[in-house]
Design a protein around this motif. Structure first.
Motif, PDB file in Angstrom:
ATOM      1  N   ASP A  53       0.850  -1.192   0.000  1.00 34.92           N
ATOM      2  CA  ASP A  53       0.000   0.000   0.000  1.00 34.92           C
ATOM      3  C   ASP A  53       0.889   1.245   0.000  1.00 34.92           C
ATOM      4  O   ASP A  53       0.404   2.340   0.239  1.00 34.92           O
ATOM      5  CB  ASP A  53      -0.881   0.020   1.260  1.00 34.92           C
ATOM      6  CG  ASP A  53      -0.040   0.134   2.528  1.00 34.92           C
ATOM      7  OD1 ASP A  53       1.007  -0.540   2.635  1.00 34.92           O
ATOM      8  OD2 ASP A  53      -0.417   0.925   3.433  1.00 34.92           O
ATOM      9  N   SER A  54       2.189   1.075  -0.232  1.00 34.31           N
ATOM     10  CA  SER A  54       3.135   2.179  -0.095  1.00 34.31           C
ATOM     11  C   SER A  54       3.481   2.794  -1.451  1.00 34.31           C
ATOM     12  O   SER A  54       4.027   2.106  -2.329  1.00 34.31           O
ATOM     13  CB  SER A  54       4.417   1.648   0.562  1.00 34.31           C
ATOM     14  OG  SER A  54       5.361   2.671   0.671  1.00 34.31           O
ATOM     15  N   GLY A  55       3.137   4.062  -1.609  1.00 34.68           N
ATOM     16  CA  GLY A  55       3.457   4.744  -2.866  1.00 34.68           C
ATOM     17  C   GLY A  55       2.540   4.345  -4.013  1.00 34.68           C
ATOM     18  O   GLY A  55       2.787   4.684  -5.165  1.00 34.68           O
ATOM     19  N   THR A  56       1.458   3.630  -3.691  1.00 37.89           N
ATOM     20  CA  THR A  56       0.591   3.102  -4.746  1.00 37.89           C
ATOM     21  C   THR A  56      -0.777   3.768  -4.769  1.00 37.89           C
ATOM     22  O   THR A  56      -1.669   3.331  -5.489  1.00 37.89           O
ATOM     23  CB  THR A  56       0.413   1.581  -4.551  1.00 37.89           C
ATOM     24  OG1 THR A  56       0.015   1.334  -3.191  1.00 37.89           O
ATOM     25  CG2 THR A  56       1.704   0.831  -4.811  1.00 37.89           C
ATOM     26  N   SER A 257       6.297   8.245   6.521  1.00 42.55           N
ATOM     27  CA  SER A 257       6.362   7.898   5.107  1.00 42.55           C
ATOM     28  C   SER A 257       5.112   8.459   4.448  1.00 42.55           C
ATOM     29  O   SER A 257       4.005   7.994   4.719  1.00 42.55           O
ATOM     30  CB  SER A 257       6.407   6.378   4.916  1.00 42.55           C
ATOM     31  OG  SER A 257       6.173   6.068   3.554  1.00 42.55           O
ATOM     32  N   GLY A 258       5.282   9.460   3.598  1.00 47.97           N
ATOM     33  CA  GLY A 258       4.134  10.066   2.924  1.00 47.97           C
ATOM     34  C   GLY A 258       3.489   9.133   1.912  1.00 47.97           C
ATOM     35  O   GLY A 258       2.431   9.430   1.365  1.00 47.97           O
ATOM     36  N   LYS A 259       4.118   7.977   1.688  1.00 48.24           N
ATOM     37  CA  LYS A 259       3.630   7.026   0.693  1.00 48.24           C
ATOM     38  C   LYS A 259       2.437   6.226   1.207  1.00 48.24           C
ATOM     39  O   LYS A 259       1.888   5.417   0.488  1.00 48.24           O
ATOM     40  CB  LYS A 259       4.770   6.092   0.288  1.00 48.24           C
ATOM     41  CG  LYS A 259       5.947   6.859  -0.325  1.00 48.24           C
ATOM     42  CD  LYS A 259       7.171   6.001  -0.532  1.00 48.24           C
ATOM     43  CE  LYS A 259       7.002   5.073  -1.706  1.00 48.24           C
ATOM     44  NZ  LYS A 259       8.277   4.363  -2.014  1.00 48.24           N
ATOM     45  N   LYS A 260       2.094   6.428   2.477  1.00 48.91           N
ATOM     46  CA  LYS A 260       0.918   5.741   3.038  1.00 48.91           C
ATOM     47  C   LYS A 260      -0.172   6.790   3.288  1.00 48.91           C
ATOM     48  O   LYS A 260      -0.871   7.174   2.377  1.00 48.91           O
ATOM     49  CB  LYS A 260       1.314   4.999   4.324  1.00 48.91           C
ATOM     50  CG  LYS A 260       2.098   3.712   4.069  1.00 48.91           C
ATOM     51  CD  LYS A 260       3.557   3.958   3.979  1.00 48.91           C
ATOM     52  CE  LYS A 260       4.394   2.707   4.038  1.00 48.91           C
ATOM     53  NZ  LYS A 260       5.803   2.990   3.694  1.00 48.91           N
ATOM     54  N   ASP A 261      -0.238   7.301   4.530  1.00 44.62           N
ATOM     55  CA  ASP A 261      -1.357   8.188   4.860  1.00 44.62           C
ATOM     56  C   ASP A 261      -1.146   9.650   4.462  1.00 44.62           C
ATOM     57  O   ASP A 261      -1.819  10.539   5.002  1.00 44.62           O
ATOM     58  CB  ASP A 261      -1.686   8.077   6.359  1.00 44.62           C
ATOM     59  CG  ASP A 261      -2.653   6.927   6.631  1.00 44.62           C
ATOM     60  OD1 ASP A 261      -3.123   6.310   5.667  1.00 44.62           O
ATOM     61  OD2 ASP A 261      -2.945   6.661   7.811  1.00 44.62           O
ATOM     62  N   MET A 264       0.592   9.768  -1.146  1.00 44.31           N
ATOM     63  CA  MET A 264       1.606  10.194  -2.115  1.00 44.31           C
ATOM     64  C   MET A 264       2.271   8.991  -2.772  1.00 44.31           C
ATOM     65  O   MET A 264       2.310   7.912  -2.204  1.00 44.31           O
ATOM     66  CB  MET A 264       2.713  10.982  -1.384  1.00 44.31           C
ATOM     67  CG  MET A 264       2.356  12.398  -1.092  1.00 44.31           C
ATOM     68  SD  MET A 264       2.144  13.304  -2.609  1.00 44.31           S
ATOM     69  CE  MET A 264       3.826  13.416  -3.198  1.00 44.31           C
ATOM     70  N   ASN A 265       2.822   9.206  -3.934  1.00 44.35           N
ATOM     71  CA  ASN A 265       3.580   8.143  -4.584  1.00 44.35           C
ATOM     72  C   ASN A 265       5.052   8.157  -4.156  1.00 44.35           C
ATOM     73  O   ASN A 265       5.774   7.187  -4.384  1.00 44.35           O
ATOM     74  CB  ASN A 265       3.432   8.238  -6.100  1.00 44.35           C
ATOM     75  CG  ASN A 265       1.967   8.186  -6.513  1.00 44.35           C
ATOM     76  OD1 ASN A 265       1.462   9.086  -7.177  1.00 44.35           O
ATOM     77  ND2 ASN A 265       1.257   7.176  -6.074  1.00 44.35           N
ATOM     78  N   ILE A 410      -3.722  -3.285   0.477  1.00 45.22           N
ATOM     79  CA  ILE A 410      -4.632  -2.654  -0.492  1.00 45.22           C
ATOM     80  C   ILE A 410      -4.205  -1.208  -0.759  1.00 45.22           C
ATOM     81  O   ILE A 410      -4.206  -0.379   0.151  1.00 45.22           O
ATOM     82  CB  ILE A 410      -6.081  -2.712   0.029  1.00 45.22           C
ATOM     83  CG1 ILE A 410      -6.446  -4.182   0.336  1.00 45.22           C
ATOM     84  CG2 ILE A 410      -7.041  -2.123  -0.994  1.00 45.22           C
ATOM     85  CD1 ILE A 410      -7.831  -4.373   0.876  1.00 45.22           C
ATOM     86  N   PRO A 411      -3.824  -0.909  -1.998  1.00 45.21           N
ATOM     87  CA  PRO A 411      -3.509   0.483  -2.348  1.00 45.21           C
ATOM     88  C   PRO A 411      -4.716   1.394  -2.100  1.00 45.21           C
ATOM     89  O   PRO A 411      -5.870   0.958  -2.211  1.00 45.21           O
ATOM     90  CB  PRO A 411      -3.176   0.397  -3.841  1.00 45.21           C
ATOM     91  CG  PRO A 411      -2.735  -1.015  -4.050  1.00 45.21           C
ATOM     92  CD  PRO A 411      -3.605  -1.828  -3.111  1.00 45.21           C
ATOM     93  N   ARG A 412      -4.440   2.645  -1.756  1.00 43.67           N
ATOM     94  CA  ARG A 412      -5.521   3.569  -1.405  1.00 43.67           C
ATOM     95  C   ARG A 412      -6.197   4.161  -2.652  1.00 43.67           C
ATOM     96  O   ARG A 412      -5.514   4.707  -3.514  1.00 43.67           O
ATOM     97  CB  ARG A 412      -4.959   4.694  -0.515  1.00 43.67           C
ATOM     98  CG  ARG A 412      -4.467   4.169   0.840  1.00 43.67           C
ATOM     99  CD  ARG A 412      -3.651   5.182   1.607  1.00 43.67           C
ATOM    100  NE  ARG A 412      -3.204   4.630   2.893  1.00 43.67           N
ATOM    101  CZ  ARG A 412      -2.178   3.777   3.030  1.00 43.67           C
ATOM    102  NH1 ARG A 412      -1.461   3.413   1.982  1.00 43.67           N
ATOM    103  NH2 ARG A 412      -1.875   3.286   4.196  1.00 43.67           N
TER     104      ARG A 412
END
Ligand code: PM9
Length: 459
Positions: A53-56, A257-261, A264-265, A410-412
């Motif tokens: 779910d990170s960066g996606t 990590s902005g790639k989650k909440d 962001m990619n 699960i990607p957001r």
């Protein structure tokens, strides 16, 4: 209504990215070529990608507008100040150092705070956090509550830290041997399980008793806040933003990590209260990441991250987000698939030892299951089990963790519940023919972080 996971996605789809499902014969070939390692598959050969779910995440139109409005100055860009304002407004930290992603914030923080031989205590370290502690010759210690390791235990806050063990550990080793206490919200390594506000306050109290700093790994803070609202007595009538602020008030700073909440990619940041710590951190930030107002990111990234933080703190979005994970968990449970219960905030974790009881641990049941889900329906997942745990450096033997899991992250805002149905149906079909599933053995095993590049064959 907000609670009801059957409500539809709270967005309209403005742009689409076509995906395709290649044939079973092609999937067999691709998996063989990838050495039965889902990390080594090309994403274009994947139908539904639940690797991380990170960066996606899918960014919103407001975030994309921010991309156009990003101020690309080397120093002091307008977009940096927008990020700083968002972090101060939502989290209450006035000092912010952007970084290219979450682990870079860990790198800066531990460079400043961890002396060789010191412990960092966490509810459960994420892999990169642990590796960065070790990189500074520190020792990473996990102190989860016991129920975190019991797959069917229904406790509401299985991400919590064991406060009794925390106090005992500090007394045994002495406060000078402890660099800091950290809490990871939600607790990714324990199945994306939330941490309660009572637990965060308890950690703060112990930190104060011994004069120790307390930091939060906040990458899934909004999802955690949603669980607090739904599960912790006294928070039902508070807004998500109030709860996030109360969580943050317990800590001296956060890595993010902005790639989650932050939806962001790419991107992340370190946020602090203490001016002296900030000054020390900026020295390393310049060396590792770039000038402290851009930190390895473009102005457009800073702008979109500031906006993403607000969007993730929206209760309607979180009801959909956590609801979608719960929906997949429910569908899997109905099909008899053993999962870590209750489902976490960013994904569902399958308990592979119960799914494939005939495969011995040294033939990596969870790893075998990741291959089967790909073969069955082109679904990419990731093992969080024995292969990931690696070998004991002293004995060279495999480390067998308490749980061998397959993570369906699960990607957001990316997949619909129809995709979740496809995933649940595929897992149910594999379960029905599970006797046929074989374990795997290494054909190539790298010496470190073996899961990323290892190659296997079926036994
Ligand atoms: N987590 C994940 O898939 C992505 C990297 S590994 C495939 O779960 C926590 C709790 C994380 C995390 C990344 C990081 C590092 C820190 N803490 O990936 O460096 O789950 O932005 O964040 C991943 P970055």
């Amino acid at each position: 209504m907000e609670d009801d996971w059957s409500q539809a996605e709270p967005f309209r789809i403005k742009v689409v990215e076509p995906i395709r499902r290649i044939s079973r014969a092609e999937r067999e070939q691709k998996l063989r070529e990838a050495g039965y390692n889902t990390f080594l598959l090309r994403s274009e050969d994947v139908y539904i990608d639940l690797l991380t779910d990170s960066g996606t995440a899918a960014m919103s139109d407001w975030q994309w507008a921010g991309i156009m409005q990003g101020d690309e100055a080397y120093a002091g860009s307008r977009s940096f100040y927008h990020l700083q304002e968002a972090v101060a407004d939502l989290f209450g930290f006035s000092l912010v150092i952007p970084t290219h992603q979450g682990r870079a914030a860990e790198n800066i923080l531990f460079t400043v705070m961890v002396k060789p031989g010191q412990f960092v205590i966490n509810n459960m370290h994420f892999d990169t956090t642990k590796a960065h502690v070790q990189h500074k010759n520190g020792i990473a210690v996990d102190l989860p509550v016991p129920e975190a390791l019991v797959p069917t235990d229904q406790s509401p806050f299985k991400g919590n830290m064991d406060l009794d063990r925390l106090d005992e550990f500090i007394r045994t080793h002495g406060r000078d041997r402890i660099a800091m206490i950290m809490a990871t919200v939600t607790n990714n390594s324990a199945g994306g399980q939330p941490v309660s506000l009572a637990n965060l306050r308890g950690i703060r109290k112990i930190a104060d008793r011994y004069g120790l700093p307390f930091f939060i790994d906040a990458c899934r803070v909004a999802e955690n806040a949603y669980f607090i609202k739904k599960r912790e007595p006294g928070y039902q009538d508070k807004s998500i933003r109030q709860i996030i602020r109360e969580m943050m008030d317990t800590a001296d700073g956060i890595t993010m990590s902005g790639k989650k909440d932050a939806l962001m990619n790419i991107g992340g940041f370190l946020a602090l209260r203490d001016g002296e710590l900030y000054r020390q951190a900026t020295v390393w930030a310049v060396l590792f990441e770039g000038f402290p107002t851009y930190g390895g990111l473009a102005g457009r990234d800073l702008e979109a991250m500031a906006r993403g933080l607000y969007e993730a703190a929206d209760e309607g979005y979180l009801a959909y987000r956590v609801g979608q994970v719960a929906y997949l968990g429910q569908r899997l449970k109905e099909a008899g698939v053993p999962i870590i219960e209750p489902p976490g905030g960013h994904g569902v974790y399958i308990d592979a030892r119960r799914f494939l009881p005939h495969i011995p641990r040294d033939q990596f049941p969870a790893w075998a299951l990741t291959g089967e889900l790909y073969l069955e329906a082109g679904i990419r997942t990731v093992e969080v089990g024995t292969v990931l745990a690696g070998r004991d450096p002293a004995t060279g033997e495999n480390v067998y963790p308490e749980l061998d899991m397959v993570r369906l992250a699960i990607p957001r805002r990316v997949y619909t519940d129809r995709h979740m149905d496809v995933v649940a149906d595929a897992a149910a079909r594999v379960l029905a023919r599970r006797e046929e599933v074989r374990g795997v053995r290494f054909t190539y095993e790298p010496p470190l972080l073996r899961h990323f590049t290892a190659r296997f064959e079926p036994v």
